[in-house]
Design an enzyme around this catalytic site. Structure first.
Site, PDB file in Angstrom:
ATOM      1  N   SER A 261       0.808  -1.209   0.000  1.00 36.07           N
ATOM      2  CA  SER A 261       0.000   0.000   0.000  1.00 36.07           C
ATOM      3  C   SER A 261       0.850   1.273   0.000  1.00 36.07           C
ATOM      4  O   SER A 261       1.736   1.400  -0.823  1.00 36.07           O
ATOM      5  CB  SER A 261      -0.953  -0.072   1.181  1.00 36.07           C
ATOM      6  OG  SER A 261      -2.093   0.665   0.900  1.00 36.07           O
ATOM      7  N   HIS A 402      -7.799  -5.592   0.063  1.00 34.97           N
ATOM      8  CA  HIS A 402      -6.544  -4.851   0.183  1.00 34.97           C
ATOM      9  C   HIS A 402      -5.759  -5.392   1.376  1.00 34.97           C
ATOM     10  O   HIS A 402      -6.144  -5.187   2.520  1.00 34.97           O
ATOM     11  CB  HIS A 402      -6.925  -3.376   0.414  1.00 34.97           C
ATOM     12  CG  HIS A 402      -5.778  -2.448   0.487  1.00 34.97           C
ATOM     13  ND1 HIS A 402      -5.002  -2.118  -0.608  1.00 34.97           N
ATOM     14  CD2 HIS A 402      -5.260  -1.736   1.522  1.00 34.97           C
ATOM     15  CE1 HIS A 402      -4.078  -1.254  -0.250  1.00 34.97           C
ATOM     16  NE2 HIS A 402      -4.210  -1.009   1.051  1.00 34.97           N
TER      17      HIS A 402
HETATM   18  C1  GCU Z   1      -5.443   4.776   1.743  1.00 34.53           C
HETATM   19  C2  GCU Z   1      -4.854   5.547   0.588  1.00 34.53           C
HETATM   20  C3  GCU Z   1      -4.052   4.659  -0.349  1.00 34.53           C
HETATM   21  C4  GCU Z   1      -3.044   3.866   0.447  1.00 34.53           C
HETATM   22  C5  GCU Z   1      -3.728   3.134   1.580  1.00 34.53           C
HETATM   23  C6  GCU Z   1      -2.779   2.403   2.533  1.00 34.53           C
HETATM   24  O1  GCU Z   1      -6.430   3.909   1.285  1.00 34.53           O
HETATM   25  O2  GCU Z   1      -5.918   6.185  -0.086  1.00 34.53           O
HETATM   26  O3  GCU Z   1      -3.389   5.427  -1.328  1.00 34.53           O
HETATM   27  O4  GCU Z   1      -2.342   2.992  -0.404  1.00 34.53           O
HETATM   28  O5  GCU Z   1      -4.423   4.058   2.376  1.00 34.53           O
HETATM   29  O6  GCU Z   1      -1.629   2.744   2.656  1.00 34.53           O
HETATM   30  O7  GCU Z   1      -3.270   1.498   3.209  1.00 34.53           O
END
Ligand code: GCU
Length: 424
Positions: A261, A402
């Protein structure tokens, strides 16, 4: 009164409509776009071979990502001290040794400590190592009572016992499912991690972490083209690489930088900047990570710069809702990893990160791998879920949300085995 109520109702529904429009999850609504050309230099020269790529285009792209996206790193600073808290603690029932060191940086009266936790398979030498940040402290990655607790600022999370921005014992091991350390060690790899907030706390505040080290007198935040938090994290990874290069049992020519992420965005940028990383893994890195910005699918430049302005340099704000003006797109960031092996992942339910945009970006990056006579991705259509494909670039889309899971890790290990095995 009646008039007022209906006006308010109308405004609320318009607002809801506007909000719904803000996030696009419809492939039919993806605008027509043209990607900026990877293999044509700023003055129009065709980049036909690796020499031109390395001499002309690669430096140009690094400059553009530095100036317009993540922010330049305006600081040359070496590790001032390495405080060894533990040299070779026994871990995982004798499977591994645990080393914990504190990398200390100093400038004038400022000091910053970054703690690095390293597990190496016992009795081995010349070990390839995965390195990546964790979100909430080194002690969260394993149920290991000997991992030191960070003293840095951590976002409050009362359910994990993180209050007043300090961690407690309660969060020990809470992220272990994301860190299948025993499997990694059994496969013959070491694993190193640092808490990202040791380098720069993840908040909209440029007064802590490494940023103030680069300020002139009277300066309180980085300049328009200077480092946001992702660049600071990438810098921290390059410093960890400096340290790993000094560890006798580590094969410093086989250090794999990874991240999930936001930390995947940092891993990509670190691998682009520092070619000592032998391989890079971007796990669900999404917007301003692996995904193409021009698709405007899921998270966009507008939404990310609004929610997380501190991750980037201020210049990026110019491109909110104006993606077509960006001088780069994210396939170029992936291409900066070439010719080193690169693994990009998505997850079926992680539409916010735009799986298809992550895949297409990896396909495009393959053009630079081809200059090196390497195959990037072997396919041009997104594969079925849970069906990894690989050339020197690998890709899979995992069923689920995710996250970074043991399924993902098994693929990373297989890919690293294939790519880093030395010819005898
Ligand atoms: C949020 C953000 C993303 C990121 C994510 C994370 O969802 O919008 O860009 O990748 O956090 O780091 O878990």
């Amino acid at each position: 009164m009646k008039y007022l109520v209906s006006t308010i109702t109308l405004l609320i529904s318009l607002n809801l409509f506007a909000q719904q429009k803000v996030v696009n999850y419809d492939e039919n609504e993806v605008p027509n776009y043209t990607l900026p050309r990877l293999l044509v230099s700023e003055n129009g020269r065709k980049i036909k071979n690796t020499k031109r790529w390395e001499k002309i285009r690669r430096p140009e792209l690094l400059k553009l990502f530095g100036r317009e996206v993540y922010g330049k790193i305006p600081l040359e600073i070496e590790i001032a001290d390495v405080i060894v808290h533990e040299e070779a603690g026994e871990a995982f029932d004798g499977l591994a040794i645990r080393r914990q060191v504190e990398l200390v940086f100093r400038k004038d009266d400022q000091e910053l400590s970054v703690e690095l936790l390293l597990y190496l398979p016992k009795d081995s030498n010349d070990v390839p190592v995965f390195i990546g940040y964790n979100f909430n402290g080194n002690h969260t990655v394993a149920d290991d009572p000997d991992i030191r607790l960070t003293e840095s600022w951590v976002r409050d999370n009362p359910s994990l016992g993180i209050v007043h921005n300090q961690v407690t014992e309660q969060s020990r091991g809470v992220s272990r499912e994301r860190w299948p350390i025993e499997e990694i060690l059994e496969a013959g790899y070491g694993i190193a991690t640092m808490y990202c907030g040791d380098v720069d706390p993840d908040r909209d505040n440029f007064q802590d972490g490494i940023h103030p080290f680069s300020y002139q007198l009277g300066q309180f935040r980085p300049g328009y083209d200077e480092w946001g938090t992702i660049s600071a994290w990438a810098w921290g990874l390059t410093k960890a690489m400096d340290y790993l290069s000094t560890v006798a049992d580590v094969d410093s020519s086989s250090v794999i930088v990874f991240g999930h992420s936001r930390l995947g965005k940092a891993a990509l940028w670190a691998a682009a900047l520092d070619q000592r990383f032998a391989m890079c893994i971007s796990n669900n890195s999404g917007c301003m990570g692996a995904a193409l910005s021009r698709r405007q699918f899921g998270e966009t430049v507008g939404s990310i710069t609004k929610a997380f302005p501190h991750w980037f340099c201020e210049n990026l704000n110019k491109y909110a809702s104006r993606e077509e003006n960006l001088p780069v797109d994210q396939h170029m960031l992936l291409a900066l990893v070439a010719p080193r092996p690169l693994y990009v992942t998505s997850a079926t339910e992680d539409l916010w990160a735009d799986p298809k945009g992550e895949f297409l970006s990896a396909v495009e990056a393959g053009k630079v791998y081809q200059l090196y006579d390497l195959e990037g991705l072997p396919v041009s259509e997104i594969p079925q879920p849970d069906s990894p494909v690989s050339g020197t670039i690998a890709y899979h889309i995992r069923t689920g949300e995710h996250n970074i899971t043991s399924y993902d890790w098994r693929q990373f290990i297989d890919f690293a085995n294939k790519q880093l095995t030395k010819e005898e």
